[in-house]
Design an enzyme around this catalytic site. Structure first.
Site, PDB file in Angstrom:
ATOM      1  N   LYS A 211       0.837  -1.197   0.000  1.00  0.00           N
ATOM      2  CA  LYS A 211       0.000   0.000   0.000  1.00  0.00           C
ATOM      3  C   LYS A 211       0.877   1.256   0.000  1.00  0.00           C
ATOM      4  O   LYS A 211       0.681   2.158  -0.789  1.00  0.00           O
ATOM      5  CB  LYS A 211      -0.923  -0.016   1.225  1.00  0.00           C
ATOM      6  CG  LYS A 211      -1.818   1.194   1.327  1.00  0.00           C
ATOM      7  CD  LYS A 211      -2.775   1.081   2.493  1.00  0.00           C
ATOM      8  CE  LYS A 211      -3.494   2.416   2.706  1.00  0.00           C
ATOM      9  NZ  LYS A 211      -4.435   2.394   3.810  1.00  0.00           N
ATOM     10  N   GLU A 217      10.434  -4.767   4.514  1.00  0.00           N
ATOM     11  CA  GLU A 217      10.433  -6.180   4.143  1.00  0.00           C
ATOM     12  C   GLU A 217      10.137  -6.345   2.655  1.00  0.00           C
ATOM     13  O   GLU A 217      10.829  -7.070   1.931  1.00  0.00           O
ATOM     14  CB  GLU A 217       9.369  -6.948   4.941  1.00  0.00           C
ATOM     15  CG  GLU A 217       9.648  -7.114   6.413  1.00  0.00           C
ATOM     16  CD  GLU A 217       9.135  -5.964   7.270  1.00  0.00           C
ATOM     17  OE1 GLU A 217       8.916  -4.856   6.712  1.00  0.00           O
ATOM     18  OE2 GLU A 217       8.963  -6.154   8.480  1.00  0.00           O
ATOM     19  N   GLY A 283      -4.888  -1.734   5.008  1.00  0.00           N
ATOM     20  CA  GLY A 283      -4.142  -2.886   4.518  1.00  0.00           C
ATOM     21  C   GLY A 283      -4.839  -4.205   4.793  1.00  0.00           C
ATOM     22  O   GLY A 283      -4.959  -5.065   3.922  1.00  0.00           O
ATOM     23  N   ARG A 284      -5.346  -4.372   6.020  1.00  0.00           N
ATOM     24  CA  ARG A 284      -5.964  -5.657   6.394  1.00  0.00           C
ATOM     25  C   ARG A 284      -7.375  -5.800   5.843  1.00  0.00           C
ATOM     26  O   ARG A 284      -8.032  -6.810   6.082  1.00  0.00           O
ATOM     27  CB  ARG A 284      -5.933  -5.817   7.915  1.00  0.00           C
ATOM     28  CG  ARG A 284      -6.525  -4.635   8.672  1.00  0.00           C
ATOM     29  CD  ARG A 284      -6.109  -4.667  10.135  1.00  0.00           C
ATOM     30  NE  ARG A 284      -6.576  -3.508  10.885  1.00  0.00           N
ATOM     31  CZ  ARG A 284      -5.923  -2.352  10.969  1.00  0.00           C
ATOM     32  NH1 ARG A 284      -4.791  -2.178  10.312  1.00  0.00           N
ATOM     33  NH2 ARG A 284      -6.405  -1.358  11.675  1.00  0.00           N
ATOM     34  N   GLU A 369      -4.833  -6.275  14.785  1.00  0.00           N
ATOM     35  CA  GLU A 369      -4.313  -4.968  14.384  1.00  0.00           C
ATOM     36  C   GLU A 369      -5.437  -3.929  14.476  1.00  0.00           C
ATOM     37  O   GLU A 369      -5.186  -2.743  14.679  1.00  0.00           O
ATOM     38  CB  GLU A 369      -3.746  -5.034  12.957  1.00  0.00           C
ATOM     39  CG  GLU A 369      -2.817  -3.885  12.623  1.00  0.00           C
ATOM     40  CD  GLU A 369      -1.948  -4.138  11.398  1.00  0.00           C
ATOM     41  OE1 GLU A 369      -0.801  -4.609  11.531  1.00  0.00           O
ATOM     42  OE2 GLU A 369      -2.434  -3.870  10.271  1.00  0.00           O
ATOM     43  N   HIS A 400      -6.376 -32.850  18.442  1.00  0.00           N
ATOM     44  CA  HIS A 400      -5.297 -33.678  18.992  1.00  0.00           C
ATOM     45  C   HIS A 400      -4.153 -32.821  19.508  1.00  0.00           C
ATOM     46  O   HIS A 400      -3.042 -33.320  19.699  1.00  0.00           O
ATOM     47  CB  HIS A 400      -4.811 -34.657  17.926  1.00  0.00           C
ATOM     48  CG  HIS A 400      -5.895 -35.642  17.539  1.00  0.00           C
ATOM     49  ND1 HIS A 400      -6.121 -36.800  18.234  1.00  0.00           N
ATOM     50  CD2 HIS A 400      -6.841 -35.573  16.571  1.00  0.00           C
ATOM     51  CE1 HIS A 400      -7.154 -37.435  17.692  1.00  0.00           C
ATOM     52  NE2 HIS A 400      -7.614 -36.702  16.684  1.00  0.00           N
ATOM     53  N   LYS A 528       9.306  -0.710  13.888  1.00  0.00           N
ATOM     54  CA  LYS A 528       9.910  -0.434  12.576  1.00  0.00           C
ATOM     55  C   LYS A 528      11.013   0.617  12.716  1.00  0.00           C
ATOM     56  O   LYS A 528      12.101   0.474  12.156  1.00  0.00           O
ATOM     57  CB  LYS A 528       8.841   0.130  11.615  1.00  0.00           C
ATOM     58  CG  LYS A 528       7.773  -0.826  11.166  1.00  0.00           C
ATOM     59  CD  LYS A 528       6.903  -0.110  10.142  1.00  0.00           C
ATOM     60  CE  LYS A 528       5.599  -0.829   9.877  1.00  0.00           C
ATOM     61  NZ  LYS A 528       4.690  -0.079   9.019  1.00  0.00           N
TER      62      LYS A 528
HETATM   63  O1  F6P Z   1       2.049  -4.026   9.903  1.00  0.00           O
HETATM   64  C1  F6P Z   1       1.716  -2.714   9.599  1.00  0.00           C
HETATM   65  C2  F6P Z   1       1.237  -2.566   8.206  1.00  0.00           C
HETATM   66  O2  F6P Z   1       1.145  -1.215   7.926  1.00  0.00           O
HETATM   67  C3  F6P Z   1      -0.086  -3.283   7.943  1.00  0.00           C
HETATM   68  O3  F6P Z   1      -1.169  -2.561   8.364  1.00  0.00           O
HETATM   69  C4  F6P Z   1      -0.008  -3.480   6.477  1.00  0.00           C
HETATM   70  O4  F6P Z   1      -0.952  -4.404   6.033  1.00  0.00           O
HETATM   71  C5  F6P Z   1       1.413  -3.944   6.336  1.00  0.00           C
HETATM   72  O5  F6P Z   1       2.134  -3.155   7.264  1.00  0.00           O
HETATM   73  C6  F6P Z   1       2.005  -3.805   4.972  1.00  0.00           C
HETATM   74  O6  F6P Z   1       2.010  -2.455   4.550  1.00  0.00           O
HETATM   75  P1  F6P Z   1       2.171  -2.092   3.032  1.00  0.00           P
HETATM   76  O7  F6P Z   1       1.061  -2.705   2.263  1.00  0.00           O
HETATM   77  O8  F6P Z   1       2.132  -0.598   2.988  1.00  0.00           O
HETATM   78  O9  F6P Z   1       3.511  -2.618   2.563  1.00  0.00           O
END
Ligand code: F6P
Length: 566
Positions: A211, A217, A283-284, A369, A400, A528
């Site tokens: 987003k 990452e 995002g979620r 979140e 189990h 972060k």
């Molecule tokens: O973990 C925080 C967050 O901002 C989430 O809300 C989001 O889904 C994720 O990181 C990834 O963010 P992006 O889509 O901006 O890479």
């Protein structure tokens, strides 16, 4: 000026719930015995889902007061505000319009928010995503050598990963078998290395989904993937080792999904190959935006449209059905009852559907979140406990492993059981007595577990089996362990969409009762920032190492003493 939330704990319904709780003795055996209509009265439909709430620890009076609570915190006003695009994400001053992503193309009147024709924009972007998905599926989109794409790798994390991977796993029977999806999310280099290990760069296409297009990452993994692709293509003689050839390869093998298209261009991805969405999609909550592009490739535009239609049917249910029969409202209120009045700390989600094996992981981000907050949307402290821990595993594996604690432990663990009537693989165990249909054995477990949890087994029943007296206590099941059973005809794209939207709205309802902004996520920021500050110390910078607290410094020193540089 921010309008403060209604403090639920000051409402007359809260006082009534407190008094009700004080005199409350759960008795599912007694309630069912006294009221043959209980199961029918407490079962409701939403979309294709049949939802049986009758094995929850509630009486009609409990539900009546919970519904009153929803009215007293103005849940109807907040639902209307969300659907109309008001800026209910207060701390980020944003509308919350994931529901707009699944409005039908023919929606009338059009949804215009902040001067933007949201419906038109959503349909235009969806058309771009679908056209791309068709080109990949048909083989028209090719890599640098002219070979069709065989593997699509989605690089994203959090909401840019969990939704697509969960849905791809859930809808495997609907996925094209000539294009495989894979997912890279973790910055642990093992993830990208393992995922790409056996792939052919000439037939691999990467979707960089972020987003913000600023997530460490995802950008790191995208650069590693680009490096892998260039190296592989040069080694295979597919491209020259020149800057121009490399850029041309990126155009053929990388697309992006983001709200920050300028950053996409800066990464080197042609804006023509980028799919956008908007800041009003959290995002979620973004699987049904262009973040679902990988899924659209897998299940095709028709499957994706069915998913959207399923979600929309639950949105309409939320908007129109009275709270007394409104499933997301009731399930959200039940969770409030368990967290705030019966002391539950966690909530299990137990799908009796192997294809839903990533559903709990997906729900963890959605719910935790969203509702893991200690302040309300006006910045004041919350007045009661908020978000519970969501977790789960597919049945019967969980039986189990951890069901022992749910059946006989000291903790109250409300649980949602999910099953479908029609299996994807109708197998018969020919060699077993009676040649049972294995899905029926599976369902028998699904039914048995909620029955055992609700009604338990008394000491007298245990004794009647001839159990030695000293062993009796260990074999008693107390019962009164609350469950909701959700059944659907089959795990189709529409049904998956309904399940997702159901849990989105349950989460929203809980957030409104607690007065919190379920759409921000400031709690992930500090880690972060610190990771960026600590990175030089981990790379061996003495000053950065000295700046750390003693525990962190000690841990980094352990690493430095053991590291083997590349
Ligand atoms: O973990 C925080 C967050 O901002 C989430 O809300 C989001 O889904 C994720 O990181 C990834 O963010 P992006 O889509 O901006 O890479």
């Amino acid at each position: 000026m921010i309008t403060p939330p209604v403090d639920a704990t000051t409402t007359s319904a809260w006082a009534a719930l407190t008094a009700h709780r004080a005199a409350f003795t759960p008795d599912l055996r007694g309630w069912f015995a006294a009221d043959p209509q209980r199961a029918g009265r407490l079962s409701h439909g939403v979309g294709d889902l049949h939802v049986d709430l009758s094995k929850n620890l509630v009486t009609d009076e409990t539900l009546e007061i919970l519904v009153r609570l929803a009215h007293e915190v103005d849940l109807e006003g907040r639902i209307a505000a969300m659907l109309a695009g008001e800026h209910i994400n207060v701390t980020e001053n944003r509308a919350v319009l994931h529901t707009a992503l699944r409005r039908p193309a023919s929606a009338n009147p059009r949804l215009v928010v902040d001067g933007q024709d949201v419906d038109a924009d959503v349909q235009a972007e969806l058309a771009k995503v679908f056209a791309f998905a068709e080109r990949v599926r048909s083989g028209e989109w090719t890599g640098v050598t002219g070979a069709p794409i065989r593997t699509v790798v989605n690089i994203g994390i959090g909401g840019s990963d969990l939704g697509p991977v969960m849905a791809y796993e859930a809808l495997k029977p609907y996925a094209a078998d000539h294009v495989e999806l894979r997912f890279v999310s973790n910055i642990d280099p093992t993830d990208v290395a393992e995922t790409l290990r056996d792939l052919d760069p000439t037939t691999t296409l990467f979707i960089v989904a972020s987003k913000t297009f600023g997530t460490l990452e995802t950008l790191t993994n995208a650069r590693l993937a680009r490096q892998w692709m260039w190296t592989g293509l040069v080694a295979a003689g597919a491209i020259e080792d020149t800057d121009d050839a490399r850029s041309a390869a990126v155009a053929k093998h990388f697309v992006a999904v983001s709200t920050a298209l300028d950053k996409v261009a800066a990464f080197g991805i042609d804006p023509q190959n980028a799919f956008g969405f908007w800041d009003w999609v959290g995002g979620r909550y973004s699987l049904d935006s262009a973040i679902g592009t990988s899924l659209a490739v897998a299940i095709g535009p028709d499957g994706f449209r069915d998913l959207l239609a399923g979600m929309h049917s639950v949105d309409e249910h939320l908007r129109t059905v009275p709270f007394e029969r409104n499933v997301p409202v009731l399930m959200g209120l039940l969770n409030v009852w368990y967290v705030n009045f019966l002391g539950a700390h966690t909530h299990a989600v137990l799908p009796y559907a192997q294809y839903l094996h990533r559903f709990a992981a997906y729900l963890q981000q959605l719910t935790m979140e969203s509702n893991g907050k200690s302040v309300r949307w006006d910045g004041t402290p919350v007045t009661t406990d908020t978000g519970e821990v969501f977790w789960g595993e597919p049945g019967t594996n969980g039986q189990h492993a951890f069901y022992q604690l749910i059946h006989q432990g000291t903790r109250l663990v409300p649980a949602d059981f999910i099953a479908v009537a029609t299996p994807a693989h109708p197998l018969v165990d020919q060699a077993a007595p009676g040649a049972p249909d294995v899905h029926e054995l599976f369902l028998a477990n699904f039914f048995a577990q909620t029955k055992a949890l609700a009604f338990g087994k008394t000491a007298d029943e245990v004794r009647a089996e001839g159990t030695a007296e000293e062993i009796v206590p260990a074999r008693v099941f107390g019962g009164n362990r609350p469950t909701t059973s959700i059944m659907a005809p089959a795990l189709t794209p529409a049904v998956l969409g309904q399940l997702i939207a159901l849990y989105e709205h349950i989460t929203f309802v809980q957030g409104i009762v607690w007065g919190i902004d379920s759409f921000d996520q400031w709690g992930v920021e500090l880690g972060k920032v610190l990771a960026n500050q600590i990175a030089p110390a981990v790379a061996g910078d003495a000053a950065a190492l000295d700046a750390q607290d003693p525990s962190t410094r000690g841990l980094i020193e352990y690493y430095l003493a053991h590291r083997r540089r590349r």
